[in-house]
Motif scaffolding. Structure first.
Motif, PDB file in Angstrom:
ATOM      1  N   ILE A   1      -4.065   6.680  -9.089  1.00  0.00           N
ATOM      2  CA  ILE A   1      -4.001   6.288 -10.413  1.00  0.00           C
ATOM      3  C   ILE A   1      -2.809   5.424 -10.661  1.00  0.00           C
ATOM      4  N   LEU A   2      -1.626   5.896 -10.318  1.00  0.00           N
ATOM      5  CA  LEU A   2      -0.462   5.303 -10.796  1.00  0.00           C
ATOM      6  C   LEU A   2      -0.252   4.066 -10.061  1.00  0.00           C
ATOM      7  N   SER A   3      -0.793   4.011  -8.732  1.00  0.00           N
ATOM      8  CA  SER A   3      -0.717   2.506  -8.271  1.00  0.00           C
ATOM      9  C   SER A   3      -1.472   1.507  -8.805  1.00  0.00           C
ATOM     10  N   GLN A   4      -2.625   1.914  -9.188  1.00  0.00           N
ATOM     11  CA  GLN A   4      -3.433   1.139 -10.060  1.00  0.00           C
ATOM     12  C   GLN A   4      -2.833   0.562 -11.223  1.00  0.00           C
ATOM     13  N   LYS A   5      -2.164   1.712 -12.034  1.00  0.00           N
ATOM     14  CA  LYS A   5      -1.604   1.387 -13.303  1.00  0.00           C
ATOM     15  C   LYS A   5      -0.540   0.338 -12.964  1.00  0.00           C
ATOM     16  N   GLU A   6       0.274   0.530 -11.901  1.00  0.00           N
ATOM     17  CA  GLU A   6       1.185  -0.409 -11.760  1.00  0.00           C
ATOM     18  C   GLU A   6       0.903  -1.931 -11.275  1.00  0.00           C
ATOM     19  N   GLN A   7      -0.423  -2.078 -10.507  1.00  0.00           N
ATOM     20  CA  GLN A   7      -0.947  -3.394 -10.266  1.00  0.00           C
ATOM     21  C   GLN A   7      -1.564  -3.798 -11.743  1.00  0.00           C
ATOM     22  N   ILE A   8      -2.066  -3.178 -12.522  1.00  0.00           N
ATOM     23  CA  ILE A   8      -2.489  -3.552 -13.895  1.00  0.00           C
ATOM     24  C   ILE A   8      -1.388  -4.356 -14.516  1.00  0.00           C
ATOM     25  N   GLU A   9      -0.194  -3.612 -14.587  1.00  0.00           N
ATOM     26  CA  GLU A   9       0.935  -3.945 -15.220  1.00  0.00           C
ATOM     27  C   GLU A   9       1.439  -5.150 -14.897  1.00  0.00           C
ATOM     28  N   GLN A  10       1.498  -5.299 -13.498  1.00  0.00           N
ATOM     29  CA  GLN A  10       2.058  -6.482 -12.796  1.00  0.00           C
ATOM     30  C   GLN A  10       1.188  -7.787 -12.997  1.00  0.00           C
TER      31      GLN A  10
ATOM     32  N   MET B   1       0.829  -1.208  -0.009  1.00  0.00           N
ATOM     33  CA  MET B   1       0.100  -0.040  -0.065  1.00  0.00           C
ATOM     34  C   MET B   1       0.780   1.265   0.031  1.00  0.00           C
ATOM     35  N   LYS B   2       0.488   2.134  -0.949  1.00  0.00           N
ATOM     36  CA  LYS B   2       1.431   3.487  -0.899  1.00  0.00           C
ATOM     37  C   LYS B   2       0.937   4.184   0.151  1.00  0.00           C
ATOM     38  N   LYS B   3       2.177   5.116   0.652  1.00  0.00           N
ATOM     39  CA  LYS B   3       2.228   5.855   1.702  1.00  0.00           C
ATOM     40  C   LYS B   3       2.473   7.275   1.143  1.00  0.00           C
ATOM     41  N   VAL B   4       2.039   8.165   1.972  1.00  0.00           N
ATOM     42  CA  VAL B   4       2.419   9.859   1.905  1.00  0.00           C
ATOM     43  C   VAL B   4       3.904   9.947   1.427  1.00  0.00           C
ATOM     44  N   ALA B   5       4.862   9.128   2.144  1.00  0.00           N
ATOM     45  CA  ALA B   5       6.125   9.320   1.606  1.00  0.00           C
ATOM     46  C   ALA B   5       6.514   9.120   0.179  1.00  0.00           C
ATOM     47  N   HIS B   6       5.524   8.296  -0.572  1.00  0.00           N
ATOM     48  CA  HIS B   6       5.913   8.050  -1.869  1.00  0.00           C
ATOM     49  C   HIS B   6       5.302   9.135  -2.831  1.00  0.00           C
ATOM     50  N   ILE B   7       4.111  10.157  -2.151  1.00  0.00           N
ATOM     51  CA  ILE B   7       3.614  11.180  -2.770  1.00  0.00           C
ATOM     52  C   ILE B   7       4.802  12.395  -2.553  1.00  0.00           C
ATOM     53  N   LEU B   8       5.310  12.234  -1.620  1.00  0.00           N
ATOM     54  CA  LEU B   8       6.570  13.481  -1.436  1.00  0.00           C
ATOM     55  C   LEU B   8       7.579  13.308  -2.172  1.00  0.00           C
ATOM     56  N   GLN B   9       8.052  11.886  -2.248  1.00  0.00           N
ATOM     57  CA  GLN B   9       9.019  11.576  -2.892  1.00  0.00           C
ATOM     58  C   GLN B   9       8.921  11.995  -4.555  1.00  0.00           C
TER      59      GLN B   9
ATOM     60  N   GLU C   1       4.389   8.193   7.087  1.00  0.00           N
ATOM     61  CA  GLU C   1       3.946   6.953   7.164  1.00  0.00           C
ATOM     62  C   GLU C   1       2.361   6.593   6.846  1.00  0.00           C
ATOM     63  N   ASN C   2       1.765   7.528   6.900  1.00  0.00           N
ATOM     64  CA  ASN C   2       0.157   7.529   6.705  1.00  0.00           C
ATOM     65  C   ASN C   2       0.102   6.780   5.119  1.00  0.00           C
ATOM     66  N   SER C   3      -0.889   6.037   5.214  1.00  0.00           N
ATOM     67  CA  SER C   3      -1.171   5.418   3.708  1.00  0.00           C
ATOM     68  C   SER C   3      -2.021   6.513   2.936  1.00  0.00           C
ATOM     69  N   VAL C   4      -2.162   6.321   1.657  1.00  0.00           N
ATOM     70  CA  VAL C   4      -2.607   7.278   0.743  1.00  0.00           C
ATOM     71  C   VAL C   4      -4.147   6.967   0.980  1.00  0.00           C
TER      72      VAL C   4
END
Length: 143
Positions: free
Chosen positions: A126-135, A1-9, A86-89
């Motif tokens: 959306i990016l996370s969903q695209k990543e899951q679809i590609e996987q 699960m994506k976290k706020v850290a991913h957004i900031l990154q 560390e909070n989840s998206v």
């Protein structure tokens, strides 16, 4: 699960801020220059709140106040939920939807380290969903 850290990154954690004694007009000019919808309100290193376009529309324009005479401290949003990297998206999306909030300040060790918007949360989802679809696509084609 994506976290706020991913957004900031992805977007960076640069903080655009104004002091509480800034005029609303000056803050709006900064927001227009940076093409952003909110600014942090900081008194030195201390977080005071956020100023958003919504604050301006509802607390200055609709009340007939002057943006050249009104100070940021008079209309800024305070008491917003504090999130951490560390909070989840998903948690942020829930907070934002339930509270009708468009921006959340991000804190690490009681120090502000960024801000996320509802747009950031949607983009990350959306990016996370695209990543899951590609996987899943790769998995199906490798079998």
């Amino acid at each position: 699960m994506k976290k706020v850290a991913h957004i900031l990154q992805r977007k960076g954690s640069k903080i655009i801020s104004v002091s509480p004694d800034t005029t609303v007009l000056s803050a709006l000019q900064l927001m227009a220059e940076k093409n952003i919808g909110s600014v942090m309100v900081m008194d030195g290193d201390a977080y005071m709140g956020l100023l958003t376009e919504r604050d301006y529309a509802r607390k200055v324009i609709l009340k007939g106040h002057s943006s050249t005479e009104t100070l940021v401290r008079e209309i800024m949003s305070t008491g917003l939920p504090r999130i951490t990297p560390e909070n989840s998206v998903e948690t942020c999306m829930h907070m934002m939807s339930e509270g009708n909030i468009r921006y959340l300040p991000v804190f690490e060790n009681d120090n502000v380290c960024g801000i996320i918007s509802i747009n950031d949360v949607v983009t990350e989802t959306i990016l996370s969903q695209k990543e899951q679809i590609e996987q899943m696509h790769s998995y199906l084609h490798s079998s």
